[in-house]
Design a protein around this motif. Structure first.
Motif, mmCIF file in Angstrom:
data_model
loop_
_atom_site.group_PDB
_atom_site.id
_atom_site.type_symbol
_atom_site.label_atom_id
_atom_site.label_comp_id
_atom_site.label_asym_id
_atom_site.label_seq_id
_atom_site.Cartn_x
_atom_site.Cartn_y
_atom_site.Cartn_z
ATOM 1 N N GLU A 200 2.432 -3.025 4.734
ATOM 2 C CA GLU A 200 3.793 -3.069 4.197
ATOM 3 C C GLU A 200 3.991 -1.995 3.135
ATOM 4 O OE1 GLU A 200 6.184 -6.117 1.354
ATOM 5 O OE2 GLU A 200 5.578 -6.945 3.309
ATOM 6 N N ARG A 201 3.016 -1.872 2.220
ATOM 7 C CA ARG A 201 3.126 -0.896 1.128
ATOM 8 C C ARG A 201 1.752 -0.418 0.683
ATOM 9 N NH1 ARG A 201 5.991 -3.032 -4.020
ATOM 10 N NH2 ARG A 201 5.812 -0.837 -4.602
ATOM 11 N N GLN A 202 1.688 0.841 0.274
ATOM 12 C CA GLN A 202 0.517 1.372 -0.415
ATOM 13 C C GLN A 202 0.925 1.625 -1.865
ATOM 14 O OE1 GLN A 202 -1.674 4.573 1.614
ATOM 15 N NE2 GLN A 202 -0.458 4.167 3.445
ATOM 16 N N ILE A 203 0.154 1.082 -2.812
ATOM 17 C CA ILE A 203 0.510 1.204 -4.229
ATOM 18 C C ILE A 203 -0.652 1.836 -5.000
ATOM 19 C CG2 ILE A 203 1.417 0.008 -6.258
ATOM 20 C CD1 ILE A 203 2.161 -2.336 -4.401
ATOM 21 N N PRO A 204 -0.693 3.173 -5.093
ATOM 22 C CA PRO A 204 -1.743 3.821 -5.891
ATOM 23 C C PRO A 204 -1.567 3.485 -7.372
ATOM 24 C CG PRO A 204 -0.637 5.388 -4.420
ATOM 25 C CD PRO A 204 0.195 4.141 -4.445
ATOM 26 N N HIS A 205 -2.648 3.523 -8.115
ATOM 27 C CA HIS A 205 -2.570 3.287 -9.562
ATOM 28 C C HIS A 205 -1.606 4.305 -10.177
ATOM 29 C CE1 HIS A 205 -3.691 2.686 -13.722
ATOM 30 N NE2 HIS A 205 -4.464 1.668 -13.363
ATOM 31 N N MET B 71 -6.216 1.741 -5.574
ATOM 32 C CA MET B 71 -4.953 1.541 -4.871
ATOM 33 C C MET B 71 -4.932 0.145 -4.249
ATOM 34 S SD MET B 71 -3.137 3.793 -1.834
ATOM 35 C CE MET B 71 -4.414 3.561 -0.592
ATOM 36 N N LEU B 72 -3.762 -0.469 -4.293
ATOM 37 C CA LEU B 72 -3.549 -1.749 -3.627
ATOM 38 C C LEU B 72 -2.745 -1.520 -2.352
ATOM 39 C CD1 LEU B 72 -2.704 -4.006 -6.683
ATOM 40 C CD2 LEU B 72 -4.565 -4.419 -5.061
ATOM 41 N N TRP C 181 -3.826 -4.742 -14.269
ATOM 42 C CA TRP C 181 -2.909 -3.969 -13.415
ATOM 43 C C TRP C 181 -2.837 -4.570 -12.013
ATOM 44 C CZ3 TRP C 181 -4.413 -1.026 -9.017
ATOM 45 C CH2 TRP C 181 -3.337 -0.388 -8.378
ATOM 46 N N ILE C 182 -3.978 -4.948 -11.464
ATOM 47 C CA ILE C 182 -4.015 -5.532 -10.121
ATOM 48 C C ILE C 182 -3.205 -6.826 -10.068
ATOM 49 C CG2 ILE C 182 -5.531 -6.652 -8.423
ATOM 50 C CD1 ILE C 182 -7.708 -4.598 -9.303
ATOM 51 N N GLN C 183 -3.458 -7.715 -11.024
ATOM 52 C CA GLN C 183 -2.772 -9.011 -11.028
ATOM 53 C C GLN C 183 -1.262 -8.847 -11.223
ATOM 54 O OE1 GLN C 183 -4.263 -11.616 -10.136
ATOM 55 N NE2 GLN C 183 -6.419 -11.507 -10.692
ATOM 56 N N LYS C 184 -0.871 -7.975 -12.153
ATOM 57 C CA LYS C 184 0.555 -7.762 -12.420
ATOM 58 C C LYS C 184 1.251 -7.128 -11.219
ATOM 59 C CE LYS C 184 0.655 -7.450 -17.476
ATOM 60 N NZ LYS C 184 0.954 -6.563 -18.639
ATOM 61 N N THR C 185 0.573 -6.192 -10.569
ATOM 62 C CA THR C 185 1.162 -5.510 -9.411
ATOM 63 C C THR C 185 1.381 -6.487 -8.262
ATOM 64 O OG1 THR C 185 0.103 -3.424 -10.033
ATOM 65 C CG2 THR C 185 0.872 -3.615 -7.760
ATOM 66 N N MET C 186 0.396 -7.329 -8.006
ATOM 67 C CA MET C 186 0.534 -8.309 -6.926
ATOM 68 C C MET C 186 1.635 -9.321 -7.245
ATOM 69 S SD MET C 186 -3.302 -9.034 -5.433
ATOM 70 C CE MET C 186 -3.911 -9.848 -6.901
ATOM 71 N N LYS D 32 4.237 -8.928 -9.269
ATOM 72 C CA LYS D 32 5.540 -8.257 -9.248
ATOM 73 C C LYS D 32 6.034 -8.061 -7.823
ATOM 74 C CE LYS D 32 7.864 -4.105 -10.998
ATOM 75 N NZ LYS D 32 7.668 -2.814 -11.709
ATOM 76 N N SER D 33 5.116 -7.782 -6.915
ATOM 77 C CA SER D 33 5.480 -7.533 -5.525
ATOM 78 C C SER D 33 5.948 -8.795 -4.816
ATOM 79 C CB SER D 33 4.289 -6.941 -4.772
ATOM 80 O OG SER D 33 4.620 -6.663 -3.440
ATOM 81 N N GLU D 34 5.542 -9.960 -5.334
ATOM 82 C CA GLU D 34 5.919 -11.221 -4.696
ATOM 83 C C GLU D 34 7.325 -11.664 -5.085
ATOM 84 O OE1 GLU D 34 4.089 -12.484 -2.453
ATOM 85 O OE2 GLU D 34 2.361 -11.191 -2.783
ATOM 86 N N ILE D 35 7.874 -11.057 -6.141
ATOM 87 C CA ILE D 35 9.212 -11.463 -6.623
ATOM 88 C C ILE D 35 10.296 -11.018 -5.644
ATOM 89 C CG2 ILE D 35 10.911 -11.181 -8.477
ATOM 90 C CD1 ILE D 35 8.554 -10.773 -10.397
#
Length: 205
Positions: free
Chosen positions: A39-44, A57-58, A195-200, A202-205
């Motif tokens: 769905e998405r690539q999210i580099p740091h 990257m997530l 960063w990992i936890q916040k990014t995941m 935020k993406s769920e919102i």
């Protein structure tokens, strides 16, 4: 999380459409593999490719992976202690197994590597601070007796120490398996875990 993959930022590629999970051999017919669209690539956001800083990257998958005998996920703690020199760790990947032959491995390979003191890794006999091995990186390779290393094609793979995910394969020397040019891994520090936890989240919102 069953819907997220952690890898290296330098692996970002817009042409990648799917992630294959549970694969042990590319050529073998295996019904246990799961192929899921990205769905998405999210580099740091602060990844610095020239010096390999924040090489994380997530990847968010379009659907959750199913837990099976060959597919599982690792929980991330709130804090991870930087591993001491001499710690034995496990690495895995699909990279080259020979410096003279350029092909990727058909089978998923693993090796035991030994953590090397960061100051030693920055010394003249090793990387000589080119690039500088920061506190956000872990050096790991040969224990002085056995040659062990990651290689080209292993990027983004895991560094597991005592069963805990501590890092992600980032870079190494020109050739693989050279004792004074060990593999370098992006360390999952408390800052990176946040960063990992916040990014995941935020993406769920």
């Amino acid at each position: 999380s069953p819907q997220w993959v952690l890898t290296a930022a330098h692996c970002a590629n817009a042409t990648f459409k799917n992630v294959s999970l549970g694969v042990r051999s590319y050529s073998a017919k295996d019904d246990s593999r799961q192929v899921i669209q990205i769905e998405r690539q999210i580099p740091h956001p602060w990844y610095e490719p020239d010096v390999h800083v924040n090489d994380l990257m997530l990847i968010k998958l379009k659907k959750k992976a199913k837990k099976t005998k060959t597919v599982n996920w690792l929980p991330l703690g709130k804090t991870i202690k930087y591993p001491a020199a001499g710690t034995n760790c496990l690495v895995a990947g699909w990279g080259k197994t020979n410096n003279k032959r350029g092909g990727m491995s058909d089978a998923l390979m693993s090796a035991n590597v030994t953590v090397i003191d960061r100051k030693k890794c920055n010394s003249n006999g090793f990387y000589n601070k080119r690039p500088f091995i920061t506190t956000g990186m872990i050096c790991a390779g040969s224990n002085g007796k056995n040659v062990a290393d990651t290689c080209q094609g292993d990027s983004g793979g895991p560094l597991l120490c005592n069963g805990v995910l501590l890092g992600v394969t980032s870079f190494g020397g020109k050739d693989c398996g050279v004792a004074n040019q060990p593999g370098v891994y992006a360390f999952l520090s408390e800052k990176q875990l946040t960063w990992i936890q916040k990014t995941m989240k935020k993406s769920e919102i």
